[in-house]
Design a protein around this motif. Structure first.
Motif, mmCIF file in Angstrom:
data_model
loop_
_atom_site.group_PDB
_atom_site.id
_atom_site.type_symbol
_atom_site.label_atom_id
_atom_site.label_comp_id
_atom_site.label_asym_id
_atom_site.label_seq_id
_atom_site.Cartn_x
_atom_site.Cartn_y
_atom_site.Cartn_z
ATOM 1 N N GLY A 1 0.779 -1.224 0.000
ATOM 2 C CA GLY A 1 0.000 0.000 0.000
ATOM 3 C C GLY A 1 0.810 1.273 0.000
ATOM 4 N N TRP A 2 2.136 1.177 0.106
ATOM 5 C CA TRP A 2 3.003 2.353 0.136
ATOM 6 C C TRP A 2 4.159 2.164 -0.843
ATOM 7 C CZ3 TRP A 2 2.395 6.594 3.544
ATOM 8 C CH2 TRP A 2 1.340 6.460 4.460
ATOM 9 N N ILE A 3 4.711 3.267 -1.290
ATOM 10 C CA ILE A 3 5.984 3.243 -2.010
ATOM 11 C C ILE A 3 7.028 3.827 -1.065
ATOM 12 C CG2 ILE A 3 7.295 4.188 -3.942
ATOM 13 C CD1 ILE A 3 5.295 2.130 -4.807
ATOM 14 N N VAL A 4 8.114 3.086 -0.871
ATOM 15 C CA VAL A 4 9.200 3.514 0.010
ATOM 16 C C VAL A 4 10.401 3.852 -0.858
ATOM 17 C CG1 VAL A 4 10.687 2.890 1.941
ATOM 18 C CG2 VAL A 4 8.354 1.993 1.823
ATOM 19 N N LYS A 5 10.946 5.050 -0.683
ATOM 20 C CA LYS A 5 12.065 5.512 -1.506
ATOM 21 C C LYS A 5 13.269 5.755 -0.603
ATOM 22 C CE LYS A 5 10.775 8.338 -4.862
ATOM 23 N NZ LYS A 5 10.106 9.464 -5.573
ATOM 24 N N LEU A 6 14.277 4.956 -0.796
ATOM 25 C CA LEU A 6 15.479 5.003 0.026
ATOM 26 C C LEU A 6 16.444 6.088 -0.456
ATOM 27 C CD1 LEU A 6 16.076 1.171 0.414
ATOM 28 C CD2 LEU A 6 15.100 2.731 2.093
ATOM 29 N N PRO A 7 17.478 6.377 0.333
ATOM 30 C CA PRO A 7 18.440 7.402 -0.091
ATOM 31 C C PRO A 7 19.137 7.028 -1.396
ATOM 32 C CG PRO A 7 18.722 6.876 2.237
ATOM 33 C CD PRO A 7 17.782 5.849 1.669
ATOM 34 N N SER A 8 19.620 8.057 -2.075
ATOM 35 C CA SER A 8 20.341 7.885 -3.323
ATOM 36 C C SER A 8 21.836 7.737 -3.058
ATOM 37 C CB SER A 8 20.103 9.104 -4.217
ATOM 38 O OG SER A 8 21.036 9.173 -5.255
ATOM 39 N N ARG A 9 22.474 6.867 -3.836
ATOM 40 C CA ARG A 9 23.925 6.734 -3.721
ATOM 41 C C ARG A 9 24.630 7.934 -4.338
ATOM 42 N NH1 ARG A 9 26.945 2.497 -2.479
ATOM 43 N NH2 ARG A 9 25.176 1.078 -2.626
#
Length: 413
Positions: A172-180
Motif C-alpha cells: 500500500g506504500w511506495i518507500v524511496k530510500l536514499p540515493s547513492r
C-alpha cells in the motif's frame, strides 16, 4: 521458462483482451468480444480511443517490445534488469517480462498466462526477490541501489513499522530510500511535497521515516542517509482493491525512453481540459507553477498521471515525484516545454497565456491560479524553509533560483 504464447489482460480482475506472442519476437494486443461489445466498459486508457471517442482495436504486431501502454507498466533501469535476470528473461523481451511481473502492475491492470499451468515463472520471481529470506532482500536491495533511488512496495504492519511484502504483491506504500549519487533526496522530496500540500496541491499521505524502522534492509543502508521517504499508493484502496491509473507516456503512446520527448506541458493541459473539468485545469496550473518555483526539472510524461475513480472518466491523479533538481543539476530546466520554452526563467504570464490559448484553457483561470500559487508559495517558503528537513544547500539554491523568475514579480505586483 514455460512456453507461453497467449497472456490474458484483465482490468479490475475481468478479462478484457489478450497479448499474443506470434513468434519471431513479435507480439500483438487485441480486445476480446465481450469488452468491445460492452457499452458500459471500464476505460483501459485514452490511447485506445480514436478521434471520435470510439474504441480502437486495430493494433499491429510489435517486435521485442510491447505496445507503449503495456511497456510503460514495466519497471525501468536496474530494477528491470534484476527482475528480468531472476525470471530468466532477456529484459528486452517485454512479452515474457510482463508475464513474470503481471500480477502487481500500476493501476488496475493485471496480466497472466491464459494457461494457468504456465504461470510459475512469476512465482519464481517472487520466491527469489520478495521472500522472507534475509539474503533475498539483501541481494535485491543492494542491486537496485545502483540506480538513483530505489522504490519498492511496502505495507504498514500492526506495530506501525514498515515491512517489505513477502510476496511482492499489493503493497500500500511506495518507500524511496536514499540515493547513492545525490545526498538528501528523501528529505528534499518530503520537503517539496509538504510545501505542495501547503499551497493546496492534492498530495497523498506522505512521511519521512527512519531507515532503522524499515525491516529487512541490508547492512550499510544507513551510510547513504538516515531517512526514507514514503508515499501512499493512490492506485490501491484500503481494502486492497485497485484504482486504475495511466501516465501520460501511456496516453501519448510514448515509450519510457522518450518520456522527455514527443509531448509538452501544453499537450498535457489540452488532454486534461478535454477529459476533466476546471478544477483539474487549475490543479495542473498549480503544479506546473509550483514545480517551476522549486526548480524541478524532472516532471516528464511519466510524472503526470490520470486516475479513473469511477472506472470510466479520467481525472488528474494525486501528485507525486516533486523534487527540487537544481541543487543536483545547477543548469536544469523543465523536462518538457511549457508551451514554447522549457527555461524556468521564461515561465512568464505571457508563456502561460500562450499555453492557455493553444490548449483551449480559460485564460483568467490560468493566470489567477498561477498568481495564487505564487503568493501562497512565497508565504509558506519564507515561513517554513528553516523548519523543513531539506539541507541548507537546497534552501540556498531555491532562494537564488526564485530571484531569476520574472513571473514572481508579475504575480506580486
Amino acid at each position: 521458462m514455460p512456453d507461453v504464447t497467449v497472456l490474458t489482460v484483465k482490468l479490475y480482475g475481468e478479462p478484457i483482451g489478450t497479448l499474443t506472442h506470434l513468434g519471431d519476437e513479435r507480439s500483438i494486443f487485441a480486445f476480446n468480444d465481450a469488452y468491445v461489445g460492452n457499452a458500459d466498459r471500464a476505460t483501459l486508457g485514452l490511447s485506445f480511443k480514436d478521434q471520435y471517442g470510439e474504441l480502437r482495436n486495430d493494433f499491429k504486431p510489435i517486435k521485442m517490445k510491447l505496445m507503449p501502454f503495456f511497456s510503460n507498466l514495466l519497471p525501468e533501469g536496474h530494477l528491470r534488469s534484476y527482475l528480468a535476470d531472476k525470471a530468466g528473461v532477456n529484459e528486452k523481451r517485454e512479452f515474457f517480462l510482463i508475464q513474470a511481473l503481471g500480477r502487481d502492475l500500476p493501476g488496475a491492470v493485471t496480466v497472466e498466462a491464459a494457461d494457468p499451468d504456465t504461470w510459475p515463472v512469476s512465482d519464481d520471481v517472487d520466491d527469489q526477490v520478495m521472500t522472507d529470506s534475509e539474503n533475498a532482500h539483501d541481494n535485491a536491495l543492494r542491486f537496485s541501489l545502483a540506480g538513483v533511488q530505489l522504490k519498492f512496495s511496502a505495507v504498514i504492519d500492526a506495530a506501525g513499522g514498515l515491512t517489505i511484502p513477502a510476496s511482492g504483491i499489493g503493497g500500500g506504500w511506495i518507500v524511496k530510500l536514499p540515493s547513492r549519487e545525490y545526498r538528501g533526496v528523501p528529505e528534499n522530496e518530503f520537503s517539496m511535497m509538504t510545501l505542495a500540500q501547503m499551497v493546496g496541491i492534492n498530495v497523498p499521505p506522505i512521511d519521512l521515516v527512519d531507515i532503522g524502522g524499515i525491516k529487512n534492509l541490508p547492512d550499510g543502508i544507513d551510510q547513504l542517509g538516515d531517512k526514507a521517504f514514503i508515499i501512499e499508493r493512490f492506485d490501491r484502496r484500503e481494502d486492497g482493491t485497485s484504482v486504475h491509473i495511466e501516465d501520460f507516456a501511456q496516453v501519448y503512446g510514448v515509450y519510457a525512453e522518450d518520456k522527455y520527448k514527443k509531448a509538452s506541458n501544453r499537450n498535457i493541459a489540452a488532454v486534461i481540459a478535454a477529459e476533466s473539468d476546471h478544477a483539474d485545469i487549475a490543479e495542473f496550473i498549480r503544479r506546473l507553477t509550483f514545480n517551476t518555483l522549486i526548480g524541478n526539472g524532472d516532471m516528464h510524461l511519466k510524472n503526470w498521471s490520470l486516475i479513473y475513480p469511477d472506472q470510466r472518466n479520467a481525472k488528474l491523479s494525486p501528485a507525486y515525484d516533486f523534487v527540487s533538481t537544481i541543487p543536483y543539476l545547477p543548469n536544469d530546466q523543465s523536462a518538457l516545454n511549457f508551451s514554447r520554452t522549457r527555461r524556468f526563467d521564461e515561465f512568464t504570464e505571457d508563456e502561460l497565456l500562450h499555453l492557455a490559448s493553444k490548449a483551449a484553457l480559460p485564460r483568467k483561470l490560468v493566470i489567477d491560479t498561477a498568481r495564487e500559487t505564487i503568493s501562497l508559495f512565497m508565504d509558506r517558503w519564507w515561513a517554513e524553509k528553516a523548519h523543513l528537513p531539506m539541507s541548507t544547500d537546497v534552501v540556498d539554491t531555491i532562494d537564488k533560483h526564485l530571484m531569476t523568475l520574472p513571473i514572481i514579480g508579475e504575480a506580486l505586483t
